[in-house]
Write a protein that holds these residues in place. Sequence first.
Motif, PDB file in Angstrom:
ATOM      1  N   LYS A 136      70.363  39.458  -2.134  1.00  0.00           N
ATOM      2  CA  LYS A 136      70.212  38.055  -2.557  1.00  0.00           C
ATOM      3  C   LYS A 136      71.570  37.420  -2.865  1.00  0.00           C
ATOM      4  CE  LYS A 136      65.698  38.192  -2.659  1.00  0.00           C
ATOM      5  NZ  LYS A 136      64.903  37.397  -1.720  1.00  0.00           N
ATOM      6  N   ALA A 137      72.640  38.094  -2.472  1.00  0.00           N
ATOM      7  CA  ALA A 137      73.988  37.623  -2.854  1.00  0.00           C
ATOM      8  C   ALA A 137      74.241  36.185  -2.436  1.00  0.00           C
ATOM      9  CB  ALA A 137      75.041  38.535  -2.238  1.00  0.00           C
ATOM     10  N   ASP A 138      73.720  35.786  -1.279  1.00  0.00           N
ATOM     11  CA  ASP A 138      74.009  34.437  -0.784  1.00  0.00           C
ATOM     12  C   ASP A 138      72.953  33.405  -1.183  1.00  0.00           C
ATOM     13  OD1 ASP A 138      76.345  35.257   0.413  1.00  0.00           O
ATOM     14  OD2 ASP A 138      75.286  35.920   2.227  1.00  0.00           O
ATOM     15  N   SER A 139      71.980  33.835  -1.969  1.00  0.00           N
ATOM     16  CA  SER A 139      70.917  32.895  -2.369  1.00  0.00           C
ATOM     17  C   SER A 139      71.354  32.081  -3.577  1.00  0.00           C
ATOM     18  CB  SER A 139      69.639  33.665  -2.734  1.00  0.00           C
ATOM     19  OG  SER A 139      69.242  34.460  -1.652  1.00  0.00           O
ATOM     20  N   ARG A 140      70.896  30.853  -3.589  1.00  0.00           N
ATOM     21  CA  ARG A 140      71.167  30.013  -4.760  1.00  0.00           C
ATOM     22  C   ARG A 140      70.028  30.208  -5.766  1.00  0.00           C
ATOM     23  NH1 ARG A 140      75.486  26.689  -3.842  1.00  0.00           N
ATOM     24  NH2 ARG A 140      76.003  26.446  -1.649  1.00  0.00           N
ATOM     25  N   PRO A 141      70.264  29.890  -7.046  1.00  0.00           N
ATOM     26  CA  PRO A 141      69.225  30.117  -8.064  1.00  0.00           C
ATOM     27  C   PRO A 141      67.860  29.517  -7.703  1.00  0.00           C
ATOM     28  CG  PRO A 141      71.287  29.578  -9.115  1.00  0.00           C
ATOM     29  CD  PRO A 141      71.530  29.443  -7.646  1.00  0.00           C
ATOM     30  N   ALA A 142      67.877  28.375  -7.018  1.00  0.00           N
ATOM     31  CA  ALA A 142      66.602  27.739  -6.673  1.00  0.00           C
ATOM     32  C   ALA A 142      65.796  28.592  -5.701  1.00  0.00           C
ATOM     33  CB  ALA A 142      66.871  26.365  -6.062  1.00  0.00           C
ATOM     34  N   GLN A 143      66.475  29.492  -5.000  1.00  0.00           N
ATOM     35  CA  GLN A 143      65.789  30.337  -4.014  1.00  0.00           C
ATOM     36  C   GLN A 143      65.374  31.677  -4.602  1.00  0.00           C
ATOM     37  OE1 GLN A 143      69.315  30.097  -1.558  1.00  0.00           O
ATOM     38  NE2 GLN A 143      68.178  29.002   0.036  1.00  0.00           N
ATOM     39  N   LEU A 144      65.647  31.891  -5.890  1.00  0.00           N
ATOM     40  CA  LEU A 144      65.349  33.188  -6.514  1.00  0.00           C
ATOM     41  C   LEU A 144      64.108  33.086  -7.395  1.00  0.00           C
ATOM     42  CD1 LEU A 144      68.970  34.141  -7.690  1.00  0.00           C
ATOM     43  CD2 LEU A 144      67.788  34.988  -5.655  1.00  0.00           C
ATOM     44  N   SER A 145      63.388  34.194  -7.505  1.00  0.00           N
ATOM     45  CA  SER A 145      62.265  34.252  -8.444  1.00  0.00           C
ATOM     46  C   SER A 145      62.819  34.405  -9.867  1.00  0.00           C
ATOM     47  CB  SER A 145      61.372  35.438  -8.103  1.00  0.00           C
ATOM     48  OG  SER A 145      62.076  36.644  -8.381  1.00  0.00           O
ATOM     49  N   GLY A 146      61.912  34.317 -10.862  1.00  0.00           N
ATOM     50  CA  GLY A 146      62.344  34.466 -12.249  1.00  0.00           C
ATOM     51  C   GLY A 146      62.999  35.806 -12.506  1.00  0.00           C
ATOM     52  N   GLY A 147      62.375  36.873 -11.975  1.00  0.00           N
ATOM     53  CA  GLY A 147      62.900  38.225 -12.177  1.00  0.00           C
ATOM     54  C   GLY A 147      64.274  38.372 -11.532  1.00  0.00           C
ATOM     55  N   GLU A 148      64.379  37.829 -10.310  1.00  0.00           N
ATOM     56  CA  GLU A 148      65.662  37.926  -9.600  1.00  0.00           C
ATOM     57  C   GLU A 148      66.742  37.129 -10.334  1.00  0.00           C
ATOM     58  OE1 GLU A 148      63.881  38.426  -5.056  1.00  0.00           O
ATOM     59  OE2 GLU A 148      64.248  36.429  -5.897  1.00  0.00           O
ATOM     60  N   SER A 149      66.349  35.954 -10.831  1.00  0.00           N
ATOM     61  CA  SER A 149      67.327  35.114 -11.561  1.00  0.00           C
ATOM     62  C   SER A 149      67.843  35.861 -12.784  1.00  0.00           C
ATOM     63  CB  SER A 149      66.674  33.800 -12.000  1.00  0.00           C
ATOM     64  OG  SER A 149      66.352  33.026 -10.886  1.00  0.00           O
ATOM     65  N   GLN A 150      66.905  36.513 -13.519  1.00  0.00           N
ATOM     66  CA  GLN A 150      67.344  37.205 -14.732  1.00  0.00           C
ATOM     67  C   GLN A 150      68.214  38.414 -14.382  1.00  0.00           C
ATOM     68  OE1 GLN A 150      68.231  36.400 -17.457  1.00  0.00           O
ATOM     69  NE2 GLN A 150      66.555  36.473 -18.916  1.00  0.00           N
ATOM     70  N   ARG A 151      67.950  39.021 -13.238  1.00  0.00           N
ATOM     71  CA  ARG A 151      68.816  40.139 -12.826  1.00  0.00           C
ATOM     72  C   ARG A 151      70.221  39.626 -12.522  1.00  0.00           C
ATOM     73  NH1 ARG A 151      65.519  44.390  -9.095  1.00  0.00           N
ATOM     74  NH2 ARG A 151      63.487  44.030 -10.023  1.00  0.00           N
ATOM     75  N   VAL A 152      70.282  38.470 -11.883  1.00  0.00           N
ATOM     76  CA  VAL A 152      71.604  37.875 -11.614  1.00  0.00           C
ATOM     77  C   VAL A 152      72.302  37.602 -12.953  1.00  0.00           C
ATOM     78  CG1 VAL A 152      72.843  35.894 -10.627  1.00  0.00           C
ATOM     79  CG2 VAL A 152      70.880  36.869  -9.419  1.00  0.00           C
ATOM     80  N   ALA A 153      71.514  37.071 -13.918  1.00  0.00           N
ATOM     81  CA  ALA A 153      72.096  36.759 -15.235  1.00  0.00           C
ATOM     82  C   ALA A 153      72.603  38.044 -15.905  1.00  0.00           C
ATOM     83  CB  ALA A 153      71.061  36.062 -16.112  1.00  0.00           C
ATOM     84  N   VAL A 154      71.828  39.128 -15.764  1.00  0.00           N
ATOM     85  CA  VAL A 154      72.262  40.411 -16.353  1.00  0.00           C
ATOM     86  C   VAL A 154      73.525  40.903 -15.642  1.00  0.00           C
ATOM     87  CG1 VAL A 154      71.638  42.836 -16.724  1.00  0.00           C
ATOM     88  CG2 VAL A 154      69.926  41.048 -17.107  1.00  0.00           C
ATOM     89  N   ALA A 155      73.511  40.794 -14.313  1.00  0.00           N
ATOM     90  CA  ALA A 155      74.698  41.205 -13.539  1.00  0.00           C
ATOM     91  C   ALA A 155      75.916  40.411 -13.996  1.00  0.00           C
ATOM     92  CB  ALA A 155      74.440  40.998 -12.054  1.00  0.00           C
ATOM     93  N   ARG A 156      75.714  39.124 -14.217  1.00  0.00           N
ATOM     94  CA  ARG A 156      76.829  38.274 -14.655  1.00  0.00           C
ATOM     95  C   ARG A 156      77.329  38.705 -16.030  1.00  0.00           C
ATOM     96  NH1 ARG A 156      75.591  31.976 -15.448  1.00  0.00           N
ATOM     97  NH2 ARG A 156      74.428  32.832 -17.208  1.00  0.00           N
ATOM     98  N   ALA A 157      76.373  39.119 -16.888  1.00  0.00           N
ATOM     99  CA  ALA A 157      76.756  39.505 -18.254  1.00  0.00           C
ATOM    100  C   ALA A 157      77.498  40.843 -18.278  1.00  0.00           C
ATOM    101  CB  ALA A 157      75.517  39.575 -19.140  1.00  0.00           C
TER     102      ALA A 157
END
Lengths: 237, 390
Positions: A136-157
């Motif tokens: 999902k590296a090239d996906s924008r937040p609008a294209q991600l599910s809630g779970g995927e978005s939170q994983r991105v947020a965790v990855a960012r943290a």
Amino acid sequence: MILVKTRNLLKCYPMGLRKLTALKDINLEFQRGEFCGLIGPSGSGKTTLLNIIGSLDVPSQGSVTVLDKKIEELSHVEAARLRRNHIGFIFQTYNLLLLYTAYENVEFPLLLIEMPEAKRKKKVMDALDWLGIADKADSRPAQLSGGESQRVAVARAIVKLPQLVLADEPTANLDAENSFNILEMMVKLNREINTTFIFATHDEKVIRYLRRKIHLVDGQVVKDEIVNQERGNPCRH
Amino acid sequence: MPALRLAYRNVVGKGLRTWLNVAVLSLAYVLIIWHQGIFIGMLRHGSQAMIDYEVGGGQYWHRNYDPLDILSYDDAHGRIPAELSELISKGKATPILIRQAAIYPEARLHSVLLKGIDLSQTVLKIPSHHLKNDKEALPVLIGKRMAKRIAMKIDDYITIRWRDAKGTFDALEGKIVAIMDTPATAVDKGQLWVPLEALQKMVQLENEATLIVVGRDVVSIQDLPEWKFKEPDFLMRDIIEMVRGKRVGAAILYAVLLFLAMLAIFDTQVLAIFNRRKEIGTLMALGMSRGSVILLFTLEGAMNGILAMAVGAIYGIPLLVFTAQRGITLPEVTEEFGFAIPPKLFPFYSVGLIVGTVFIVSLTVTIVSFLPTRRILKMKPTDALRGKMS
């Protein structure tokens, strides 16, 4: 090693002519590698305490020391530097940067610390891999599910391997399965890189994972308990 | 520099919103340069036409000559000084004798100025060589505006009446031998150009002149006892003042265009800060200081200005080059402007104009981008994260 220490912490907000006391007489210590949570109903002061520990806010009275730095004495720039270098944040609503791809969101904290590009790229891809969202590296937040978005947020943290991760209701917007996955990853992170996690939550799913539970009611600590490694076997601290 | 990189990402990521802003801004760049170019072109053309047809490299005026006092013309003449005769013989200066006269086209009286000019002169662009070839009548050269006014065409005859140096009236027939198409109205309206020698004989002022125009290549110039030298800047002061006056109007349009550009940026920035409160909070939580966030937003605004420059260059350069080469056809009414305006106006875009405009607009855009971001200074990260304004 003590990572966070609060002494006689008081936080008040002006409320018209009166003052609202959000936190009162908080005396806590958090050791490196802890996986603990501030538990309590809405308005109990969990997020306020988390914000002060994260140097996003300052105490009205008392002292808060994070990584040997007194929060109340830090300038805006010093507080920003502390957050930039040592603290990761995870929010209930993910707070991803909407114009950026998942990759760019995770890369953001590394850009701020001016990490060289090659190293940055590897770290970002490692973090995305680790959280199972490399595709999902090239996906924008609008294209991600809630779970995927939170994983991105965790990855960012966690991408910059901070000493402290502060998570404010991280699973509140997730279903049981996604909550489970996210929490399992956080536990794994905590074990493997010894990152300290402090949660603000009233979600039972999270509470079951905590090894230390600090109960807040009306801005005061009413109970601080350590739970045995085997889940569901709490004991008094 | 991370802020620059992040600003670029944000600007590109905003897509259509960015391009709308850029379109408005680029229009401001192009219109300001185009409009200023027209006025500079007008001034350059007007000045050049005056130099070519009237002013040359300056004029020696007889001490009695006052172009604004028509009554002075009778006494404004003197012998051509020896110091200037040499220049005249070398073709580097040309004498002009000016006398009042009357003509009667279509049985109506018109007061005119008779101007005698050397047939072989090349100091001015006035086509005086046409005045050579007629012995049956006085050859007369007029401008197209004059021709239109008195309804005359080539080979038409016209009665000219004048008074000689002693005050005696005399008259003869003149023949229109040429009509010149000149942008300089000062050598056209109300004037008949005749051979200098013929006029000197007619008014009994042989070897005399009212003024002597020197060539542009003449450098060593000094006042003579009866003759005062007038610099080109003095002679063109009216047109310079007139164009300066018109440039006030241009400056107002400049300000309006700049204001529109500023409004677009200011509005975008204010809205961006309002809409992106939560993002600002997140940026702070991730470790950006307020100063860095302000820098980021300011850079985003400034980048709009830079993008607008690039977009403006894409459609602006061909447009500006096209108008500079082909010119802009002006309506006939501009003939009445009172100073040299060609039928086609060629805008002139100097490097100074382009660089100056780009610098002023870019600086303004950057300042205007910065001003609304000062609100961020007052924002608490905790409020911003909740989408609140502090």
